[in-house]
Motif scaffolding. Sequence first.
Motif: not given
Length: 165
Positions: A116, A119-120, A122-127, A130, A147, A151
């Motif tokens: 968890e 995954a959190g 990973i989501e924030h770092y993708n943002r 971008e 990132l 992963e």
Amino acid sequence: MATVRSAAQGILADDNTETREQIIEMLKKAYWMEIETVMSYITNSINPDGVRAQEIVESLQQDIQEELGHAQRFAQRIKELYGVVPGSTDFEAEQTFLQPPDEQTDIVHVIKGVIEAEAGGIEHYNRIIEACDGVDWATQDMVIEILRDEEGHLRAFERFRREFE
Ligand SMILES: [Fe+2]
Ligand SMILES: [Fe+2]
């Protein structure tokens, strides 16, 4: 007479002040996520009982240093972007899923909590990646590297989950 000038291009340019401040806010969140992960991984590398927990405990012990390094890199980048690294009283805990389980032999609880958390991240770092696109290559490059670490952590704990469930 020499004039004082700042960067005319990139994220340090005056024209990009607003974007820079948005990125700094995202980096502060990332910094706190890493700090909380360090706390949670210390806790969960010491609490678990049982032979089955050994592999998980050792893996978390290694990750503590890596997550601490991530926190330092995020802090450094905040400073480089003319920001200020926040003080400890600004910290707000969010990792409800990584609190100690009722039974310290419940290693699946720990594995799921780590997944968890990763995954959190990973989501924030993708943002962040971008948000940096086209305007802040250096932050983007740094966060892409981090990132990849997260992963790797996520995949390791997905394999543990398969083995333990
Ligand atoms: Fe991390
Ligand atoms: Fe991680």
